[in-house]
Motif scaffolding. Structure first.
Motif, PDB file in Angstrom:
ATOM      1  N   PHE A 133       0.834  -1.202   0.000  1.00  0.00           N
ATOM      2  CA  PHE A 133       0.000   0.000   0.000  1.00  0.00           C
ATOM      3  C   PHE A 133       0.872   1.257   0.000  1.00  0.00           C
ATOM      4  O   PHE A 133       0.559   2.248  -0.660  1.00  0.00           O
ATOM      5  N   ALA A 134       1.965   1.206   0.754  1.00  0.00           N
ATOM      6  CA  ALA A 134       2.876   2.361   0.818  1.00  0.00           C
ATOM      7  C   ALA A 134       3.570   2.584  -0.527  1.00  0.00           C
ATOM      8  O   ALA A 134       3.822   3.729  -0.923  1.00  0.00           O
ATOM      9  N   VAL A 135       3.884   1.495  -1.247  1.00  0.00           N
ATOM     10  CA  VAL A 135       4.447   1.628  -2.596  1.00  0.00           C
ATOM     11  C   VAL A 135       3.469   2.370  -3.499  1.00  0.00           C
ATOM     12  O   VAL A 135       3.839   3.305  -4.226  1.00  0.00           O
ATOM     13  N   LEU A 136       2.190   1.952  -3.460  1.00  0.00           N
ATOM     14  CA  LEU A 136       1.164   2.617  -4.267  1.00  0.00           C
ATOM     15  C   LEU A 136       1.044   4.094  -3.886  1.00  0.00           C
ATOM     16  O   LEU A 136       0.880   4.957  -4.752  1.00  0.00           O
TER      17      LEU A 136
ATOM     18  N   GLY B 116       9.672  13.721   0.071  1.00  0.00           N
ATOM     19  CA  GLY B 116       8.836  12.908   0.953  1.00  0.00           C
ATOM     20  C   GLY B 116       8.318  11.678   0.243  1.00  0.00           C
ATOM     21  O   GLY B 116       8.281  10.581   0.814  1.00  0.00           O
ATOM     22  N   ARG B 117       7.937  11.813  -1.024  1.00  0.00           N
ATOM     23  CA  ARG B 117       7.456  10.661  -1.791  1.00  0.00           C
ATOM     24  C   ARG B 117       8.567   9.633  -1.962  1.00  0.00           C
ATOM     25  O   ARG B 117       8.325   8.427  -1.871  1.00  0.00           O
ATOM     26  N   THR B 118       9.774  10.120  -2.200  1.00  0.00           N
ATOM     27  CA  THR B 118      10.912   9.204  -2.326  1.00  0.00           C
ATOM     28  C   THR B 118      11.169   8.478  -1.019  1.00  0.00           C
ATOM     29  O   THR B 118      11.419   7.267  -1.004  1.00  0.00           O
ATOM     30  N   LEU B 119      11.093   9.215   0.097  1.00  0.00           N
ATOM     31  CA  LEU B 119      11.299   8.612   1.405  1.00  0.00           C
ATOM     32  C   LEU B 119      10.266   7.526   1.669  1.00  0.00           C
ATOM     33  O   LEU B 119      10.604   6.425   2.122  1.00  0.00           O
ATOM     34  N   VAL B 120       9.001   7.821   1.349  1.00  0.00           N
ATOM     35  CA  VAL B 120       7.946   6.828   1.557  1.00  0.00           C
ATOM     36  C   VAL B 120       8.180   5.614   0.666  1.00  0.00           C
ATOM     37  O   VAL B 120       7.946   4.473   1.075  1.00  0.00           O
ATOM     38  N   GLY B 121       8.667   5.833  -0.547  1.00  0.00           N
ATOM     39  CA  GLY B 121       8.973   4.716  -1.429  1.00  0.00           C
ATOM     40  C   GLY B 121      10.036   3.803  -0.858  1.00  0.00           C
ATOM     41  O   GLY B 121       9.904   2.571  -0.885  1.00  0.00           O
ATOM     42  N   VAL B 122      11.088   4.399  -0.312  1.00  0.00           N
ATOM     43  CA  VAL B 122      12.161   3.610   0.302  1.00  0.00           C
ATOM     44  C   VAL B 122      11.633   2.862   1.527  1.00  0.00           C
ATOM     45  O   VAL B 122      11.912   1.673   1.718  1.00  0.00           O
ATOM     46  N   VAL B 123      10.866   3.567   2.365  1.00  0.00           N
ATOM     47  CA  VAL B 123      10.285   2.947   3.555  1.00  0.00           C
ATOM     48  C   VAL B 123       9.343   1.813   3.157  1.00  0.00           C
ATOM     49  O   VAL B 123       9.305   0.762   3.802  1.00  0.00           O
ATOM     50  N   ALA B 124       8.580   2.016   2.083  1.00  0.00           N
ATOM     51  CA  ALA B 124       7.641   0.993   1.617  1.00  0.00           C
ATOM     52  C   ALA B 124       8.366  -0.296   1.267  1.00  0.00           C
ATOM     53  O   ALA B 124       7.954  -1.392   1.670  1.00  0.00           O
ATOM     54  N   VAL B 125       9.460  -0.174   0.530  1.00  0.00           N
ATOM     55  CA  VAL B 125      10.250  -1.360   0.183  1.00  0.00           C
ATOM     56  C   VAL B 125      10.816  -1.991   1.459  1.00  0.00           C
ATOM     57  O   VAL B 125      10.885  -3.215   1.588  1.00  0.00           O
TER      58      VAL B 125
END
Length: 271
Positions: free
Chosen positions: A37-40, A244-253
């Motif tokens: 969900f975080a990736v999306l 922030g979007r990049t950070l969330v992407g990294v956290v999502a993975v």
């Protein structure tokens, strides 16, 4: 035989250990969903809520979802009972497992996952759709209506930040390695598991720290609407900037990595 001896015997039984392993797998499944969900979210989509309840609600939407949710609910119960057994009899694999600190940590984890298990069974029974994020905001509002409520919310936020930083430290230092039965692990699997544990635990810590930050901010500004759970913390981080979007992407993975790491715990962790 005393009640304490009987309880210890049950906690060391093969059936109980199997239930604990199911619990680690159930936790892994939830984190895989949250991570996806975080990736999306990082890709600009509007996924279900990126928290435990959102993950469980998504499970129910699909064919066979209720059966899977039953398995997850039972697994979460097993995980909570495993943590309670550690609180009572000591943390398996930790040389300091009989000291107060590790046992209190297991007690806290047991209470937290007992709450998640109740949520899962409640969802099975009622199929309610009230969000976890909304529940947290309402709770924060009620608490802050009291004279010392603002301080209480701030203290809770600070504690969550500390927990998050502790998870980051544990991940980077690979403190989790001591919990594995190395003799049972294929040599080639260890490096993969260590990577998943490091990346996943660190990412999980970052999410905890973000959640705590928004709680502290809500208390500081005296604005309950700024209190964010896991879902709100990630969505607000994405909204702040492209960074922030990049950070969330990294956290999502990282959260997906943690979910896979939980499956490794189910297979090879000492219980």
């Amino acid at each position: 035989m005393t009640a304490g001896t009987t309880a210890r015997k049950v906690a060391r039984s093969d059936g109980f250990k199997g239930l604990a392993k199911l619990g680690f797998a159930a936790r892994g499944t939830i984190y895989l969903l949250i991570g996806w969900f975080a990736v999306l979210l990082a890709l600009g989509k509007q996924p279900p809520e990126t928290d435990q309840r959102g993950a469980l609600q998504e499970v129910v939407r699909h064919n066979g979802g209720f059966l899977l949710l039953w398995v997850i609910a039972i697994g979460l119960t097993g995980y909570a009972l495993f943590r309670f057994s550690e609180a009572a009899f000591g943390v398996v694999g930790d040389t300091k497992g009989h000291e107060k600190g590790p046992r209190l940590k297991s007690l806290f984890r047991g209470c937290l996952y007992a709450f998640f298990a109740v949520n899962a069974f409640n969802l099975l029974a009622t199929a309610r759709t009230k969000s976890q994020a909304g529940q947290q905001q309402q709770l924060t509002t009620r608490v802050m209506q009291h004279s010392l409520g603002r301080w209480l919310v701030g203290i809770v936020g600070a504690v969550v930040i500390v927990v998050g930083l502790a998870l980051v430290y544990e991940g980077l230092k690979r403190k989790f390695k001591k919990y594995f039965a190395l003799a049972d692990m294929p040599t080639g699997s260890r490096r993969i598991v260590w990577f998943l544990g490091t990346f996943g635990t660190t990412a999980r810590g970052v999410v905890f720290a973000l959640t705590g930050f928004f709680l502290v901010r809500a208390a500081w500004d005296y604005d309950p609407s700024k209190a964010r759970g896991l879902d709100g913390a990630l969505r607000r981080t994405v909204a702040d900037s492209d960074l922030g979007r990049t950070l969330v992407g990294v956290v999502a993975v990282g959260l997906i990595a943690f979910g896979l790491y939980c499956y490794a715990e189910a297979a090879w962790r000492r219980t």
